[in-house]
Design an enzyme around this catalytic site. Structure first.
Site, PDB file in Angstrom:
ATOM      1  N   SER A 472      -5.134  26.610  79.784  1.00  0.00           N
ATOM      2  CA  SER A 472      -3.796  26.040  79.964  1.00  0.00           C
ATOM      3  C   SER A 472      -3.412  25.940  81.430  1.00  0.00           C
ATOM      4  O   SER A 472      -2.933  24.899  81.891  1.00  0.00           O
ATOM      5  CB  SER A 472      -2.759  26.882  79.216  1.00  0.00           C
ATOM      6  OG  SER A 472      -2.669  28.197  79.746  1.00  0.00           O
ATOM      7  N   ASP A 473      -3.608  27.021  82.209  1.00  0.00           N
ATOM      8  CA  ASP A 473      -3.140  26.993  83.596  1.00  0.00           C
ATOM      9  C   ASP A 473      -3.975  26.057  84.459  1.00  0.00           C
ATOM     10  O   ASP A 473      -3.451  25.393  85.351  1.00  0.00           O
ATOM     11  CB  ASP A 473      -3.075  28.400  84.208  1.00  0.00           C
ATOM     12  CG  ASP A 473      -4.346  29.199  84.025  1.00  0.00           C
ATOM     13  OD1 ASP A 473      -5.290  28.712  83.376  1.00  0.00           O
ATOM     14  OD2 ASP A 473      -4.404  30.335  84.528  1.00  0.00           O
ATOM     15  N   CYS A 474      -5.278  25.984  84.178  1.00  0.00           N
ATOM     16  CA  CYS A 474      -6.101  25.006  84.900  1.00  0.00           C
ATOM     17  C   CYS A 474      -5.654  23.588  84.567  1.00  0.00           C
ATOM     18  O   CYS A 474      -5.660  22.703  85.442  1.00  0.00           O
ATOM     19  CB  CYS A 474      -7.571  25.192  84.539  1.00  0.00           C
ATOM     20  SG  CYS A 474      -8.251  26.756  85.126  1.00  0.00           S
TER      21      CYS A 474
END
Length: 704
Positions: A472-474
């Site tokens: 998700s954060d990437c």
């Protein structure tokens, strides 16, 4: 001389979804380098060894030296140094930012990413050395130069007081495999530490699994790892689909090896190691007693009473039943399912596997099924070994896996924050291309849900597209890069991403938001929290189920706000609801003292940067938000007398803020805090922080 090769892949056993963009491997070329360059390499290696107890991490100097030479960026700007009473000016900050931007340009790879090491744990390297040894492929995968550098790394990171049982035991084995004799000073010191701490039988459960495969321990001394778990019906709370993906994909090959009781051939070296690493003769060890032994240095997460009862029942009653007909037929079915999923995971990661721990276990399982180094599956595995080895001045080690996409996303944003268009050159165009080419354009193959996988189309991985594991954060950081660059002229940054690619990323992010508003990392969170009580590992906490994190959530808030601005008509109501729920989550998980606990960095300063940036994006500042004021006050309470911040890694396991020893401060953490304070607009610098400070605070010829 060693050379870093970028975006290259050759031979029939390698394949790629994007022509190997993002791949970074080290190769030894005996003809490369001038005498002066070789001497420079020798000096930085010697300097690291000399200062290894003072400065434990390396500086990735070998990579930097090579790329700076190749890119030919002018780095002659002198550094800015201010006296204690000297005031900070716009011009001084501008010079510092310009110098930092040029350095970032100078160490960019030709395919647009920023190479870097992503390693650390000392148990990463040995399992690959061990599997290459017992499969007879050590000299195929590793040259003599590889072995020299691996031994350099192991020697450089041996400490006078030991480390922990897992790392010490496995590195001892690696040194012996690589030809170091038992009387060597480092080997003898390692052996003494192992024996003084109970011997190899005091390895934690992961170590016991490695040792059982290698022939230095017996499976009867392990807690059960029943492969029947993979046959559980989905309605049960302990179904594999409810596990954290990394834990699930580690324990699957472990359970296959346990279920088949695979043990590598017993060689003369293994027999010698049995004598060297145990405190009593091997044939006299009480394996049932050894099952519950663990060195205190490795016992970070003690087993609960319910776990001890569960493992004891499985060991004494379950296993004897499952090994006999007709229950043995269930085990046969279970191990077949496990190895089928292992092969499927291999193919869907281009034989990278999820990470280095998985890589070694997968190779062990594939070999256990078919002990033939000429099998297609094993040849594919061998071809991807170079993707895991990284070289720096401290030696060669195995990485968890690369951080190419993650690092590129932040480097691009840092350069953009500088506002120095005249300094961009081709850097942003190359970085833009890398990010676009790294997006997952497809889901895992076939019926991926039956293999417990989440969809990946539209997401980005931590490393490169071939790796295939979505985060998700990437995804939020890469998507933000594409949105930011879409507002610049194409002649400066290249062609914009197709809108559908952006929409696919948004769809993926929506799938990971939980009821609380928080974002998970790989797959949706939602399993019962009590399942963590069944954590079989002594080394790690909170590894059984997926969790939601303030960093991922805050990153998503910032990206979705920008997306809404540029694409106001795409799923507008859902975007608004996502942002509202995410904001509420960030506020709700703040601690009473104003801090946020960071799951993916050290630790409270890292989380505060994300949290305060996310809240600022929705208009919450020091003047209008109690949450922001508490967060700012927490950071200010930790500032040191010299103006910086310094937080110890001990904050992570202790779960309270711990200052660095000796009143030291840390450059990166200070930058995080400065950016947090700027975002929060609190009135009373790496590239990013300085750029933000220059653009948002200072004006030409104005003083602080």
């Amino acid at each position: 001389m060693w050379k870093l090769k970028i975006a290259e892949g050759h031979g029939p056993w390698l394949y790629s979804l994007n022509n190997f963009v993002g791949r970074q491997i080290w190769e030894f070329d005996p003809e490369a380098g001038t005498p002066e360059e070789r001497e420079e390499v020798r000096k930085v290696q010697e300097n690291f060894t000399k200062n290894r107890f003072r400065y434990k991490p390396n500086g990735d100097l070998l990579m930097r030296m090579q790329l700076i030479k190749e890119n030919q960026i002018d780095l002659s700007i002198p550094p800015v140094r201010l006296g204690e009473k000297e005031e900070v000016t716009y011009e001084a900050v501008t010079t510092a930012v310009r110098k930092a931007v040029r350095l970032n340009r100078a160490i960019q790879a030709k395919d647009g990413h920023w190479p870097a090491e992503n390693a650390g744990p000392l148990f990463f390297t040995p399992p690959l050395i061990m599997v290459l040894y017992f499969t007879g492929t050590l000299n195929i995968a590793l040259t003599p130069e590889h072995k020299v550098e691996v031994l350099r790394y192991i020697n450089n990171h041996q400490t006078p007081i030991g480390h922990e049982s897992l790392g010490t035991t496995l590195n001892y084995i690696s040194m012996r495999i690589l030809g170091v004799g038992p009387d060597d000073k480092a080997v003898a010191a390692g052996r003494k530490w192992i024996l003084d701490h109970g011997g190899a039988t005091y390895s934690p459960s992961w170590g016991k699994c490695y040792l059982s495969v290698f022939g230095l321990y017996e499976w009867s001394g392990c807690n059960p790892l029943p492969p029947e778990f993979w046959l559980f019906p989905s309605f049960l709370p302990m179904h594999p689909d409810k596990m954290w993906c990394y834990s699930r994909t580690v324990y699957m090959p472990m359970s296959y090896l346990y279920g088949t009781r695979f043990q590598a051939p017993i060689t003369d070296l293994v027999l010698q190691l049995r004598e060297e690493m145990h405190t009593e003769p091997y044939h006299e060890i009480d394996w049932a007693k050894a099952r519950i032994l663990c060195a205190k240095e490795d016992y970070y997460y003690p087993h609960s009473l319910i776990q001890d009862v569960l493992w004891g029942a499985l060991y004494h009653f379950g296993e004897p039943i499952l090994k006999r007909w007709p229950a043995s037929k269930i085990r046969e079915t279970a191990v077949k399912k496990a190895i089928e999923i292992i092969h499927w995971e291999d193919e869907n990661s281009r034989y990278m596997t999820p990470g280095c721990v998985h890589k070694a276990f997968h190779m062990m399982a594939v070999w256990a099924e078919n002990p033939d180094s000429n099998s297609d599956a094993f040849k594919h595995h061998l071809a991807r070994i170079p993707d895991y080895f990284w070289l720096a001045e401290d030696g060669m080690k195995v990485q968890s896996f690369g951080s190419q996409l993650w690092d590129a996303s932040f480097c691009i944003q840092a350069i953009l924050e500088s506002g120095m268009v005249e300094e961009y050159g081709t850097t942003l165009k190359k970085g833009h291309d890398f990010v676009k080419l790294s997006q997952c354009q497809e889901n895992p193959s076939g019926d991926y849900r039956s293999r417990y996988r989440h969809f990946s189309k539209g997401a980005w991985t931590f490393s490169d597209r071939d790796h295939g594991w979505q985060l998700s954060d990437c995804t939020t950081e890469a998507l933000r890069v594409l949105l930011l660059l879409s507002q610049f002229p194409e002649e400066l940054v290249g062609k914009k991403a197709e809108p559908q690619c952006l929409f696919d990323a948004i769809n993926f992010l929506f799938s990971l938001q939980g009821k609380s508003g928080g974002l998970a990392v790989w797959e949706p969170a939602g399993a019962e929290e009590w399942l963590e009580k069944l954590n079989p590992s002594e080394l790690f906490a909170n590894i059984v189920t997926e969790h939601e994190y303030v960093e991922c959530t805050s990153s998503a808030i910032q990206t979705l706000l920008l997306f809404k601005k540029l694409y106001p008509n795409y799923r507008r109501k859902e975007v608004d609801n996502f942002i509202e729920k995410a904001t509420r989550y960030v506020e709700n998980v703040q601690r009473p003292d104003g801090s946020w606990y960071g799951g993916w960095g050290v630790c409270f300063t890292y989380a505060a940067w994300f949290a305060l940036s996310g809240l600022a994006a929705v208009g919450k500042t020091y003047s209008n938000s109690k949450t922001v004021r508490k967060g700012v006050d927490f950071l200010l309470s930790k500032q040191k007398a010299n103006g910086g911040w310094g937080e110890s890694y001990l904050s992570c396991p202790d779960m309270v803020y711990v200052h660095l020893e000796g009143d030291r401060t840390n450059l990166v953490q200070t930058a995080w805090c400065l950016m947090s304070l700027i975002e929060a607009r609190q009135k009373h610098f790496p590239t990013w922080a300085l750029g933000m400070y220059r653009r948002r605070v200072l004006k030409p010829s104005h003083k602080l």
